[in-house]
Structures are given as C-alpha cells and as structure tokens.
Design a protein around this motif. Structure first.
Motif, short mmCIF file in Angstrom:
data_model
loop_
_atom_site.label_atom_id
_atom_site.label_comp_id
_atom_site.label_asym_id
_atom_site.label_seq_id
_atom_site.Cartn_x
_atom_site.Cartn_y
_atom_site.Cartn_z
N VAL A 205 1.01 -1.21 0.01
CA VAL A 205 0.16 -0.18 -0.07
C VAL A 205 0.91 1.30 -0.25
O VAL A 205 2.25 1.11 0.50
CB VAL A 205 -1.04 0.01 1.16
N LEU A 206 0.28 2.26 -0.69
CA LEU A 206 0.90 3.52 -0.36
C LEU A 206 0.46 4.19 0.72
O LEU A 206 -0.75 4.60 0.87
CB LEU A 206 0.67 4.26 -1.52
N PHE A 207 1.37 4.49 1.69
CA PHE A 207 0.86 5.52 2.81
C PHE A 207 1.65 6.95 2.60
O PHE A 207 2.78 6.82 2.48
CB PHE A 207 1.32 4.83 4.11
N GLY A 208 0.93 7.78 2.50
CA GLY A 208 1.30 9.24 1.92
C GLY A 208 0.28 10.36 2.24
O GLY A 208 -0.92 10.07 2.74
N VAL A 209 0.45 11.47 1.52
CA VAL A 209 -0.19 12.58 2.08
C VAL A 209 -0.95 13.03 0.69
O VAL A 209 -0.46 13.02 -0.44
CB VAL A 209 0.81 13.86 2.17
N ILE A 210 -2.32 13.26 0.82
CA ILE A 210 -2.95 13.70 -0.51
C ILE A 210 -3.75 15.00 -0.13
O ILE A 210 -3.67 15.39 1.10
CB ILE A 210 -4.18 12.78 -0.82
N GLY A 211 -4.37 15.44 -1.13
CA GLY A 211 -4.84 16.78 -0.98
C GLY A 211 -4.22 18.08 -1.41
O GLY A 211 -3.60 17.83 -2.55
N GLU A 212 -4.55 19.27 -1.04
CA GLU A 212 -3.99 20.60 -1.52
C GLU A 212 -3.46 21.13 -0.47
O GLU A 212 -3.47 20.79 0.58
CB GLU A 212 -4.76 21.23 -2.39
N ASP A 213 -2.60 22.36 -0.70
CA ASP A 213 -1.54 22.83 0.46
C ASP A 213 -2.73 23.13 1.69
O ASP A 213 -2.20 23.46 2.91
CB ASP A 213 -1.00 24.14 -0.14
N GLU A 214 -4.01 23.97 1.38
CA GLU A 214 -4.65 24.39 2.49
C GLU A 214 -5.50 23.03 3.19
O GLU A 214 -6.25 23.33 4.41
CB GLU A 214 -5.81 25.25 2.17
N ARG A 215 -5.51 21.71 2.73
CA ARG A 215 -6.10 20.83 3.35
C ARG A 215 -5.51 19.59 2.86
O ARG A 215 -5.78 18.85 1.69
CB ARG A 215 -7.49 20.69 2.85
N LEU A 216 -4.65 19.08 3.96
CA LEU A 216 -4.02 17.62 3.57
C LEU A 216 -4.57 16.69 4.40
O LEU A 216 -5.07 16.65 5.53
CB LEU A 216 -2.58 18.07 3.79
N GLU A 217 -4.12 15.40 3.98
CA GLU A 217 -4.54 14.44 4.86
C GLU A 217 -3.62 12.91 4.62
O GLU A 217 -3.39 12.93 3.46
CB GLU A 217 -6.01 13.86 4.54
N TYR A 218 -3.11 12.36 5.50
CA TYR A 218 -2.43 11.04 5.54
C TYR A 218 -3.46 10.15 5.27
O TYR A 218 -4.61 9.88 6.19
CB TYR A 218 -1.65 10.93 6.71
#
Length: 446
Positions: free
Chosen positions: A367-380
């Motif tokens: 699986v890929l564990f990482g950060v998604i979203g855009e600069d003002e709203r990120l989520e691991y």
C-alpha cells in the motif's frame, strides 16, 4: 522591545498555555515550595547542631542571639511547611519568607561581633556569608526566577546596609585600608572587598535567575509540544501525529511510502436504517460506544486508525511504520474485536438499547501511505488494492451472513507471522466474486 528581548532570553511564558496546564505547573511549584521548606528545616537543624557543639564564650551574648534566631526560624519554617501542605501559599507569603530568611541570616552574621566581643567590622569577615548563596539557590526549587531575584536583591542590600553600619559606627576608630593583607589580619575595612561580595551576590543571582527562566522556558516548550502532539492524536493516529510534529520541512501533497501492510475494515451492520429511526443523541452515543470499544483494541495491536467513515472504521497495520507482523497483528485485532463486540451487544440488549452487529474484514498487500489533498487541506491516508479488497470483503459479510472475512493469502501470511486463530478459520470452497471481475479465495474468520 522588552517583549522581544524577553522572548530571546527565556522563550515562551505561561500565558501561552491553557489554564489546565498553568494549574499543573502551579502544582509542581507547590511541590517545590514544600521541598524548599524541608531543606530550610534541615539547614536550621544543622545550624542548631553546630551551635550546640561549638565552644561558648563568656561574653554574655553568645547564649542569647543565635539560639533565639534559630528558634524563631525553626518555628516559622514548620508553620510554612504545614501551610504548604494544606493550601497553596500566596505570593505575598513567599515574598515575606524570602525577606525574612535573608534578614535572619544577616542578623545572625551581625551578632558575631557581639559573640566574640569584637568591633562591628569583625562580622564582615564571617564565612557564614556563603549561606546567602544557599538561600538564593533554594528559591530556584520553585522554578520562579522572581523569588530568586528578590532573594539576591535582599541579600545584596542587606550586606550593603551592614557595611554602611560599620562605616558609620566606626567612622572615627576603624581604619579603612587598601592593603589586602592588613584587611585579612585585622579588623580593618577594605571597601573593594565588600563591594566584590555585593557584586558577586548580584551576578550569581542574575545568572541563576536567567538559567532558571531558560530552563522553565524549555519546560514550557516541551509541555506545549506535548500538548500539540496530544491534540493532533485526537484527530490523527499517534504515529501520524508524531510524523507531523517532527517533520523537518513542510509536509506537501504527493509524499508517501510504499510498503507491505494489512488493512482492517469494520462496520456496524444495519446502522443506516437504525440511525434513521432513532434520536440523533442515541445515534451519536451508539457510535461513540462502538468506537470506544474497537479503537483501543486496534491500537493495542499496533494498528493505526486511518479514518472513520460514519459507522465504518478503516485501520492499517504496518503502513504508518514498518512491521514484520502486520498481517498477524491485524487478524489478532480483528479476533479480539469480534469477541469484545459479542459481550458489548449482549450488554446493550440487556439494557434495552440498540445493539447492531459488528462486522469486519482484512486484506494485505503493498500500500501507499502518504499525503493527499492540496496545500490548505492535507490528509495522511493509505491507498492500494488491499484497501479496496478489505472494503469489498466487509460488504460481503451481509451477503454471506458472516461476521468477518479475510482473503486466504492474508490468512496464510498471518499464520507465517505467528498468528494462530482462536477458532479454526473456514475457507470457502471456491473463489468468491465481488464485482468488477474480482475472484478472491476467501476465509471466514469467525
């Protein structure tokens, strides 16, 4: 300007902390005050013992000033200790205590010329002056530099008054010398030596106060960082919160790690129609009870809650941090959750409350564990086939009437990692289709 200088020297203040933390620091300071009282009591008992065994002079004074002063100090110290255990000492009492301690010490030093029947300049050479530094340092136990500064200021002013007393009282008979040898071998007064004592007291006080203020600032920073981590941990998994806090640079979308992990998916069967037909408060209470039951078990087995999806819970094992037993940990957690859920359902049913069934599923893979979203709203989050498979398997529980499903590959991997089912897992006789052409060998865990 003063504020900037203060922040540079000592860092943040207690004003940066919420009230509950200021109260916690105040309680630590209360403990420091009790410790100060016990140390002071030890000092006065030591002085009393030394005075008791020391030879006495027949001047008529040696039997009076010292024991009276020590007796008063002993009584007040005991009162102070008792008070500190019964209530928080107010600031004014601490300030009075500082002034009294130094005044008493300097008064005892002042009596030396009476005890030994010498001119007043005699007490200026008393080695007991060294106890001034002990009394100043004692105030550092409270972790409040204000009282250290007060103690040093009182000591410096008190010694200056005593020097002035000698100069005024012996203005005609007392020689003032510039010869250090004469000063040390007679009752002559060396102004520079007394000035050095005062300067030394003040320098020691300032250095100790600044060191104490900086130490307290480090403590405050540590507490603030710990509270930030705790606050983040309420919204993120603890491992994710630690990643965010300790990141050496700004976290950006697109960053991630690809590693083998196990995914656990949980759900309350029949929750949606149940929520539509009961008060909102009861629905929220049900969700809270369900999450309070399952989340600690997930964490206890090394899992990380990725997200809450209404009544669904998505957790990962080995995604946030590498693990050699990720599949075994996931299935152990799933087994324990199912057993705990049975008892939880029985309790709720006995109490006349809604008791939906807890279903689960697990799958494993890279699986890929990482950060998604855009600069003002990120989520691991976790992304991968294992995530999709766990979600599909969980939905199949409704079709098959099972409580927990896992793909056969994950079961085999978990057993290789040391997992032994509490009850033999039942392998379905043929690959199960879950839509979109998926055909996966499936096992029923419970």
């Amino acid at each position: 300007m003063w504020s900037a200088l203060r922040n540079f020297i000592v860092g943040p203040s207690e004003e940066d902390l919420p009230d509950r933390l200021r109260q916690a620091i105040a309680r630590q300071q209360d403990r420091g005050e009790r410790l100060t009282g016990w140390v002071q009591l030890s000092v006065v008992l030591l002085w009393g013992g030394l005075w008791a065994i020391s030879p006495k002079l027949a001047t008529g004074y040696d039997a009076l000033p010292v024991p009276i002063a020590l007796g008063i100090y002993f009584v007040l110290t005991v009162i102070r200790i008792v008070w500190s255990y019964r209530a928080r000492l107010p600031g004014w009492s601490l300030a009075i205590s500082v002034v009294f301690d130094m005044t008493l010490l300097l008064s005892v030093i002042w009596t030396f010329h009476l005890t030994y029947d010498q001119p007043p300049s005699f007490f200026l050479k008393a080695p007991t002056l060294l106890y001034v530094f002990v009394f100043i340092a004692l105030r550092g136990l409270r972790f409040d530099s204000r009282f250290v500064l007060l103690a040093g200021a009182v000591a410096a002013m008190g010694w200056a008054v005593m020097v002035g007393y000698v100069v005024v009282l012996e203005a005609d008979s007392m020689p003032i010398t510039r010869d250090y040898v004469v000063y040390m071998t007679s009752n002559s007064l060396l102004i520079g030596a007394e000035f050095d004592k005062i300067i030394t007291i003040l320098i020691f006080t300032v250095i100790l106060a600044v060191a104490l203020a900086r130490a307290k600032a480090l403590l405050l920073r540590s507490v603030i960082e710990e509270q930030k981590t705790r606050a983040l941990s309420r919204f993120f998994d603890e491992g994710v919160a630690e990643r965010i806090k300790s990141a050496e640079r700004d976290i950006a979308a697109g960053e991630g790690d690809l590693r083998p992990a196990a995914i656990l998916s949980l759900d309350l069967r029949g929750f949606t129609p149940l929520a539509a037909n009961q008060p909102a408060q009861e629905t929220v209470g049900l969700l809270s009870a369900y999450q309070s039951l399952t989340v600690p078990i997930i964490r206890r087995h090394g899992g990380a809650v990725d997200k809450f999806l209404g009544d669904g819970i998505l957790a990962s094992f080995g995604a946030v941090a590498e693990s050699e037993t990720y599949a075994a940990d996931a299935l152990r957690a799933l087994e324990e959750i199912l057993e705990a859920a049975e008892a939880w359902q029985a309790e709720r049913e006995a109490a006349g409350l809604a008791a939906p069934r807890v279903n689960g599923a697990a799958a494993s893979g890279r699986v890929l564990f990482g950060v998604i979203g855009e600069d003002e709203r990120l989520e691991y989050t976790v992304i991968g086939e294992a995530v999709n498979l766990a979600a599909k398997l969980e939905k199949e529980n409704k079709t098959l009437g099972t409580r927990a499903l896992i793909d056969q590959a994950t079961l085999q991997l978990a057993e290789e990692q040391g997992f032994t089912p509490r009850h033999p897992a039942m392998v379905l006789p043929m690959p199960h289709r879950m839509g979109a052409g998926d055909q996966v060998p499936v096992a029923v865990l419970a």
